[in-house]
Design a protein around this motif. Sequence first.
Motif, PDB file in Angstrom:
ATOM      1  N   LEU A 193       0.812  -1.215   0.000  1.00 40.74           N
ATOM      2  CA  LEU A 193       0.000   0.000   0.000  1.00 40.74           C
ATOM      3  C   LEU A 193       0.849   1.271   0.000  1.00 40.74           C
ATOM      4  O   LEU A 193       0.341   2.358  -0.248  1.00 40.74           O
ATOM      5  CB  LEU A 193      -0.940   0.020   1.211  1.00 40.74           C
ATOM      6  N   PHE A 194       2.132   1.139   0.303  1.00 38.66           N
ATOM      7  CA  PHE A 194       3.014   2.292   0.430  1.00 38.66           C
ATOM      8  C   PHE A 194       3.749   2.536  -0.892  1.00 38.66           C
ATOM      9  O   PHE A 194       4.292   1.605  -1.486  1.00 38.66           O
ATOM     10  CB  PHE A 194       4.021   2.075   1.565  1.00 38.66           C
ATOM     11  N   TYR A 195       3.779   3.789  -1.325  1.00 40.72           N
ATOM     12  CA  TYR A 195       4.352   4.136  -2.620  1.00 40.72           C
ATOM     13  C   TYR A 195       5.781   3.622  -2.751  1.00 40.72           C
ATOM     14  O   TYR A 195       6.633   3.871  -1.881  1.00 40.72           O
ATOM     15  CB  TYR A 195       4.326   5.650  -2.804  1.00 40.72           C
ATOM     16  N   ASP A 196       6.042   2.913  -3.829  1.00 42.55           N
ATOM     17  CA  ASP A 196       7.357   2.328  -4.121  1.00 42.55           C
ATOM     18  C   ASP A 196       7.825   1.368  -3.036  1.00 42.55           C
ATOM     19  O   ASP A 196       9.018   1.051  -2.957  1.00 42.55           O
ATOM     20  CB  ASP A 196       8.415   3.419  -4.313  1.00 42.55           C
ATOM     21  N   GLY A 197       6.903   0.934  -2.170  1.00 40.42           N
ATOM     22  CA  GLY A 197       7.271   0.002  -1.114  1.00 40.42           C
ATOM     23  C   GLY A 197       8.176   0.599  -0.052  1.00 40.42           C
ATOM     24  O   GLY A 197       8.895  -0.128   0.653  1.00 40.42           O
ATOM     25  N   VAL A 198       8.128   1.929   0.095  1.00 42.62           N
ATOM     26  CA  VAL A 198       8.997   2.606   1.068  1.00 42.62           C
ATOM     27  C   VAL A 198       8.217   2.848   2.363  1.00 42.62           C
ATOM     28  O   VAL A 198       7.216   3.558   2.379  1.00 42.62           O
ATOM     29  CB  VAL A 198       9.518   3.949   0.516  1.00 42.62           C
ATOM     30  N   GLY A 199       8.680   2.239   3.438  1.00 36.93           N
ATOM     31  CA  GLY A 199       8.020   2.372   4.733  1.00 36.93           C
ATOM     32  C   GLY A 199       8.746   3.325   5.668  1.00 36.93           C
ATOM     33  O   GLY A 199       9.663   4.050   5.261  1.00 36.93           O
ATOM     34  N   PRO A 200       8.368   3.311   6.943  1.00 31.96           N
ATOM     35  CA  PRO A 200       8.895   4.278   7.904  1.00 31.96           C
ATOM     36  C   PRO A 200      10.216   3.888   8.554  1.00 31.96           C
ATOM     37  O   PRO A 200      10.697   4.588   9.451  1.00 31.96           O
ATOM     38  CB  PRO A 200       7.781   4.329   8.953  1.00 31.96           C
ATOM     39  N   LYS A 201      10.816   2.812   8.110  1.00 30.78           N
ATOM     40  CA  LYS A 201      12.017   2.306   8.781  1.00 30.78           C
ATOM     41  C   LYS A 201      13.150   3.337   8.842  1.00 30.78           C
ATOM     42  O   LYS A 201      13.733   3.586   9.891  1.00 30.78           O
ATOM     43  CB  LYS A 201      12.500   1.035   8.083  1.00 30.78           C
ATOM     44  N   ASP A 202      13.488   3.925   7.698  1.00 28.72           N
ATOM     45  CA  ASP A 202      14.620   4.853   7.647  1.00 28.72           C
ATOM     46  C   ASP A 202      14.194   6.303   7.461  1.00 28.72           C
ATOM     47  O   ASP A 202      14.826   7.209   7.962  1.00 28.72           O
ATOM     48  CB  ASP A 202      15.566   4.460   6.504  1.00 28.72           C
ATOM     49  N   THR A 203      13.126   6.521   6.725  1.00 29.36           N
ATOM     50  CA  THR A 203      12.696   7.860   6.306  1.00 29.36           C
ATOM     51  C   THR A 203      13.934   8.686   5.933  1.00 29.36           C
ATOM     52  O   THR A 203      14.764   8.235   5.154  1.00 29.36           O
ATOM     53  CB  THR A 203      11.791   8.537   7.361  1.00 29.36           C
ATOM     54  N   SER A 204      14.075   9.897   6.480  1.00 30.53           N
ATOM     55  CA  SER A 204      15.177  10.760   6.022  1.00 30.53           C
ATOM     56  C   SER A 204      16.408  10.690   6.911  1.00 30.53           C
ATOM     57  O   SER A 204      17.334  11.493   6.765  1.00 30.53           O
ATOM     58  CB  SER A 204      14.678  12.202   5.891  1.00 30.53           C
ATOM     59  N   ASN A 205      16.394   9.752   7.858  1.00 31.72           N
ATOM     60  CA  ASN A 205      17.591   9.433   8.651  1.00 31.72           C
ATOM     61  C   ASN A 205      18.077  10.589   9.527  1.00 31.72           C
ATOM     62  O   ASN A 205      19.258  10.698   9.846  1.00 31.72           O
ATOM     63  CB  ASN A 205      18.730   8.980   7.727  1.00 31.72           C
ATOM     64  N   THR A 206      17.169  11.454   9.950  1.00 35.99           N
ATOM     65  CA  THR A 206      17.544  12.591  10.786  1.00 35.99           C
ATOM     66  C   THR A 206      18.113  12.144  12.131  1.00 35.99           C
ATOM     67  O   THR A 206      18.885  12.885  12.756  1.00 35.99           O
ATOM     68  CB  THR A 206      16.324  13.515  10.996  1.00 35.99           C
ATOM     69  N   TYR A 207      17.755  10.971  12.569  1.00 35.74           N
ATOM     70  CA  TYR A 207      18.285  10.445  13.834  1.00 35.74           C
ATOM     71  C   TYR A 207      19.813  10.481  13.819  1.00 35.74           C
ATOM     72  O   TYR A 207      20.447  10.717  14.857  1.00 35.74           O
ATOM     73  CB  TYR A 207      17.783   9.015  14.041  1.00 35.74           C
ATOM     74  N   TYR A 208      20.387  10.264  12.653  1.00 32.32           N
ATOM     75  CA  TYR A 208      21.838  10.288  12.511  1.00 32.32           C
ATOM     76  C   TYR A 208      22.364  11.540  11.801  1.00 32.32           C
ATOM     77  O   TYR A 208      23.540  11.870  11.924  1.00 32.32           O
ATOM     78  CB  TYR A 208      22.307   9.043  11.743  1.00 32.32           C
ATOM     79  N   CYS A 209      21.484  12.227  11.078  1.00 27.39           N
ATOM     80  CA  CYS A 209      21.927  13.364  10.244  1.00 27.39           C
ATOM     81  C   CYS A 209      21.525  14.720  10.812  1.00 27.39           C
ATOM     82  O   CYS A 209      21.627  15.727  10.108  1.00 27.39           O
ATOM     83  CB  CYS A 209      21.344  13.228   8.834  1.00 27.39           C
ATOM     84  N   TYR A 210      21.067  14.783  12.078  1.00 25.66           N
ATOM     85  CA  TYR A 210      20.502  16.040  12.556  1.00 25.66           C
ATOM     86  C   TYR A 210      21.529  17.166  12.602  1.00 25.66           C
ATOM     87  O   TYR A 210      21.198  18.333  12.369  1.00 25.66           O
ATOM     88  CB  TYR A 210      19.815  15.860  13.918  1.00 25.66           C
TER      89      TYR A 210
END
Length: 461
Positions: free
Chosen positions: A43-60
């Motif tokens: 159901l998610f576009y291109d099969g991309v889920g919430p696992k990584d998103t934009s990686n701000t946890y590491y890129c803040y």
Amino acid sequence: MYQFPKDFLWGAATSAPQSEGAALLDGKSPSTWDKWFEMEPELFYDGVGPKDTSNTYYCYKEDVANMKAMHLNSFRTSIAWTRLLPDGKTLNRKAVRFYRNYFTELIENGIEPIVNLFHFDMPWWLMEKGGWEARESVEHFAYYARVAFEQFGDLVKKWATFNEPLVHIECGYFGNAHWPKVRDFKRALQVGYHTLLAHAKAVAEYRKSIHGDGKIAIILNLSPVYAKSEAKADQEAAQWADLLYIRSFLDVAVYGRFPKELVTLLKEADLLPVTAQNDKEIFANNTVDFLGCNYYQPLRVQAPKNAHYPISEPRDLFNGYDWPQKRINPHRGWEIYPTGLYDIAMRLKNSYQNIPWFVSENGMGVSDEERFTNSEGVIEDTYRIAFIKEHLIALQRAINDGSPCFGYHLWTFADCWSWLNAYKNRYGYYRVELDDHFKRTPKSSSFWMADVILNNGFNHE
């Protein structure tokens, strides 16, 4: 020159679930989005889920450096309930460290954090108990709010309880764009009631917090409602739509009470939510200090084709209207109508005590933006610059006419994940390359806005 007030907050907005990534790392528990993607990834576009998103946890830190380069002086994000309190009870020290580092990094670079508590990311452990349908969700949220204020209230002085509560209510309980994707108006109303009660209890927690010396708000999508015509039936339809979609939230947030017309309407239809004896007092005593306004497009309505009383659902009162003269963003299917922002401002001035407010979201999502990359590798998003400029002109007119708007936040700073749409439409000042280690690159709009912020306005053209 279109000049803005001194100390105007120029910023951008995102949310934890849409930007952080690290969705199941360092003690974070699953939200409804994590579980839904696990169950139905197709159901998610291109099969991309919430696992990584934009990686701000590491890129803040990189993001904050980019914000500083753009001269941003504020930034709105949210805390993930599932990260801070993975089981609803136990404080996750890794989460505390991350958010304190994140907020401190912003502050040390001259960027004020505005922090929201809930952005559609219901913890799965609470969803299994009924989510916002269950009365106990109210107490769980109040506890979560108290913990957040205790842990970060020394750093954060502008808070919000909920982002666009209408969306998780309507899309999850009267549609299929959010979990649990059911269509039941009575259940939707109960969810709405508990959401607003949780909001009021969170405000109460802030007022008694040791760090409660700042301000607290709710963020609402305040789409102005326009009738198809001056005909009585169309005008009444607009009033009903406004009552259900706007006043039901605004009146509670600012005045601490539900509109009498709404209570009467729902009572006649046997749709009133289940309440408790002292709830009215909780609402009355915990109104907001300011408002966040998310504005993308207006709501246009007409008289219903099949009016029915007592009602069973909103279409008994009004139907949508497709205005033939509208300008549209074809990528998102949304109308572009900057005047709506002025109309919102005047309404808050005239009907809601001229309460202080800021534009907490406004933006333009576009697909396949890489098509507009120039020879230097920069996406020339001139359409976004035009969109922002038109809305800022409307906003500046409202400020000149006495509206106490104190900021403008674009959605979003760096391209983020957008629920079922994932990365189909891009909104950011910065592009995020998912297949290149989340590399950030500035778009043309970032350079244009940097000049606007530096000059606290822009010239007539």
